[in-house]
Design a protein around this motif. Structure first.
Motif, PDB file in Angstrom:
ATOM      1  N   THR A  32      10.758 -99.479  70.646  1.00 15.78           N
ATOM      2  CA  THR A  32      10.336-100.180  69.419  1.00 15.78           C
ATOM      3  C   THR A  32      11.162 -99.700  68.227  1.00 15.78           C
ATOM      4  OG1 THR A  32       8.112-100.136  70.304  1.00 15.78           O
ATOM      5  CG2 THR A  32       8.321-100.751  67.998  1.00 15.78           C
ATOM      6  N   ALA A  33      11.306 -98.370  68.125  1.00 17.81           N
ATOM      7  CA  ALA A  33      12.071 -97.810  67.007  1.00 17.81           C
ATOM      8  C   ALA A  33      13.535 -98.219  67.118  1.00 17.81           C
ATOM      9  CB  ALA A  33      11.928 -96.293  66.984  1.00 17.81           C
ATOM     10  N   LYS A  34      14.047 -98.204  68.339  1.00 19.01           N
ATOM     11  CA  LYS A  34      15.466 -98.530  68.524  1.00 19.01           C
ATOM     12  C   LYS A  34      15.735 -99.986  68.126  1.00 19.01           C
ATOM     13  CE  LYS A  34      19.009 -98.923  71.989  1.00 19.01           C
ATOM     14  NZ  LYS A  34      19.426 -98.771  73.380  1.00 19.01           N
ATOM     15  N   LEU A  35      14.844-100.887  68.518  1.00 14.90           N
ATOM     16  CA  LEU A  35      15.061-102.301  68.167  1.00 14.90           C
ATOM     17  C   LEU A  35      15.037-102.486  66.653  1.00 14.90           C
ATOM     18  CD1 LEU A  35      13.014-104.067  71.001  1.00 14.90           C
ATOM     19  CD2 LEU A  35      15.506-103.888  70.770  1.00 14.90           C
ATOM     20  N   GLN A  36      14.151-101.734  65.992  1.00 16.72           N
ATOM     21  CA  GLN A  36      14.125-101.824  64.518  1.00 16.72           C
ATOM     22  C   GLN A  36      15.431-101.285  63.932  1.00 16.72           C
ATOM     23  OE1 GLN A  36      10.688-102.122  62.252  1.00 16.72           O
ATOM     24  NE2 GLN A  36       9.608-100.557  63.419  1.00 16.72           N
ATOM     25  N   ALA A  37      15.904-100.179  64.477  1.00 18.90           N
ATOM     26  CA  ALA A  37      17.156 -99.589  63.961  1.00 18.90           C
ATOM     27  C   ALA A  37      18.321-100.547  64.173  1.00 18.90           C
ATOM     28  CB  ALA A  37      17.426 -98.253  64.642  1.00 18.90           C
ATOM     29  N   MET A  38      18.348-101.217  65.329  1.00 21.23           N
ATOM     30  CA  MET A  38      19.444-102.150  65.595  1.00 21.23           C
ATOM     31  C   MET A  38      19.408-103.320  64.607  1.00 21.23           C
ATOM     32  SD  MET A  38      21.139-100.722  67.985  1.00 21.23           S
ATOM     33  CE  MET A  38      22.301-101.890  68.626  1.00 21.23           C
ATOM     34  N   ARG A  39      18.193-103.735  64.240  1.00 21.45           N
ATOM     35  CA  ARG A  39      18.070-104.816  63.245  1.00 21.45           C
ATOM     36  C   ARG A  39      18.604-104.354  61.891  1.00 21.45           C
ATOM     37  NH1 ARG A  39      12.502-105.855  64.223  1.00 21.45           N
ATOM     38  NH2 ARG A  39      12.097-105.736  61.988  1.00 21.45           N
ATOM     39  N   VAL A  40      18.279-103.132  61.534  1.00 27.38           N
ATOM     40  CA  VAL A  40      18.762-102.593  60.253  1.00 27.38           C
ATOM     41  C   VAL A  40      20.294-102.545  60.261  1.00 27.38           C
ATOM     42  CG1 VAL A  40      18.810-100.563  58.755  1.00 27.38           C
ATOM     43  CG2 VAL A  40      16.656-101.265  59.841  1.00 27.38           C
TER      44      VAL A  40
END
Ligand code: HPA
Length: 253
Positions: free
Chosen positions: A231-239
């Protein structure tokens, strides 16, 4: 005078081994030795971004054994001006939770025995860098602006406590870190941040919160990490996508 054109690099940590894996890899050596991995060069229309894997291509280099100086010196040789330091953290503060992101504003260094400075030779010129603000303010602002644009859950500010690892903390240690003012615990931001400053490279962290700190949750830390890293990784990739593909003005009028 022309505006400085930044050359960005990402130092990626746990969970990012496949980042840019199809990009050509540059093999660089420095006066401090070789960096943790080959440096992948991601090309965009009019710029490129370098990606370095802090723990090595096979994720085998423990936080205390990373050659931070070689990693930053290699990026310096590539004329990198700005580094986004991706890393995973455990969270102490109550306002944040696993699966979310954070861009801390401060750090406390609890590490020891790491080769932590480029000023290691009596013949080299010595500088006592100003480290009052350990991260580059403009880069922090840009990361927060990209987070907002990406609609990511990203906490602005807080203190990153850098622990020695590779083991996780005891519950009593976490209590002590909290009393010291720490919000997030991770193992790799030092001496990465200070060596970057010594080399004149702007650096800011983008932290993936993957677990509650030891003793702060009913579930086991490893279960926590397994559950929240993606979940955190997908958010970071979006950023990062917003940061590099759709740059936004961090300080709109
Ligand atoms: N402590 C230290 N480092 C970490 C943690 C933690 O709880 N989680 C991810 N990296």
């Amino acid at each position: 005078m022309t505006d400085r054109v930044p050359q960005f690099a990402i130092i990626a940590g746990s969970g990012f081994a496949s980042f840019g894996e199809d990009a050509p890899g540059l093999d660089i050596s420095t006066r401090f030795g070789r960096p943790s991995s080959t440096i992948r060069q991601l090309r965009y229309d009019d710029h490129s971004v370098y990606v370095l894997l802090r723990h090595g291509d096979d994720h085998s280099i423990a936080p205390h054994a990373i050659n931070y100086r070689a990693n930053l010196a290699a990026l310096k040789l590539l004329k990198v001006s700005d580094v986004i330091a991706l890393n995973t953290v455990g969270v102490i503060r109550e306002q944040a939770r696993p699966g979310q992101l954070a861009v801390p504003a401060q750090l406390i260094d609890f590490t020891w025995g790491r080769a932590h400075t480029i000023y290691d030779s009596p013949t080299a010129e010595l500088d006592h860098i100003d480290f009052t603000e350990p991260f580059a303010p403009a880069l922090r602002d840009s990361l927060m602006a990209a987070s907002r644009a990406a609609d990511a859950e990203c906490h602005d500010g807080g203190v990153y406590g850098v622990t020695q690892g590779p083991r996780l903390e005891t519950a009593a240690e976490v209590d002590r870190y909290e009393r010291a003012g720490v919000d997030y615990l991770g193992m790799t931001l030092m001496p990465e941040a200070s060596v970057a400053r010594e080399l004149g490279i702007a650096l800011a962290p983008l932290c993936l919160i993957v677990n509650y700190a030891a003793g702060r949750s009913d579930s086991s830390i490893h279960a926590d990490i397994a559950e929240n890293t993606m979940t955190a990784k997908l958010q970071a990739m979006r950023v990062l996508k917003h940061f590099f593909d759709e740059p936004v003005n961090p300080n709109p009028a």
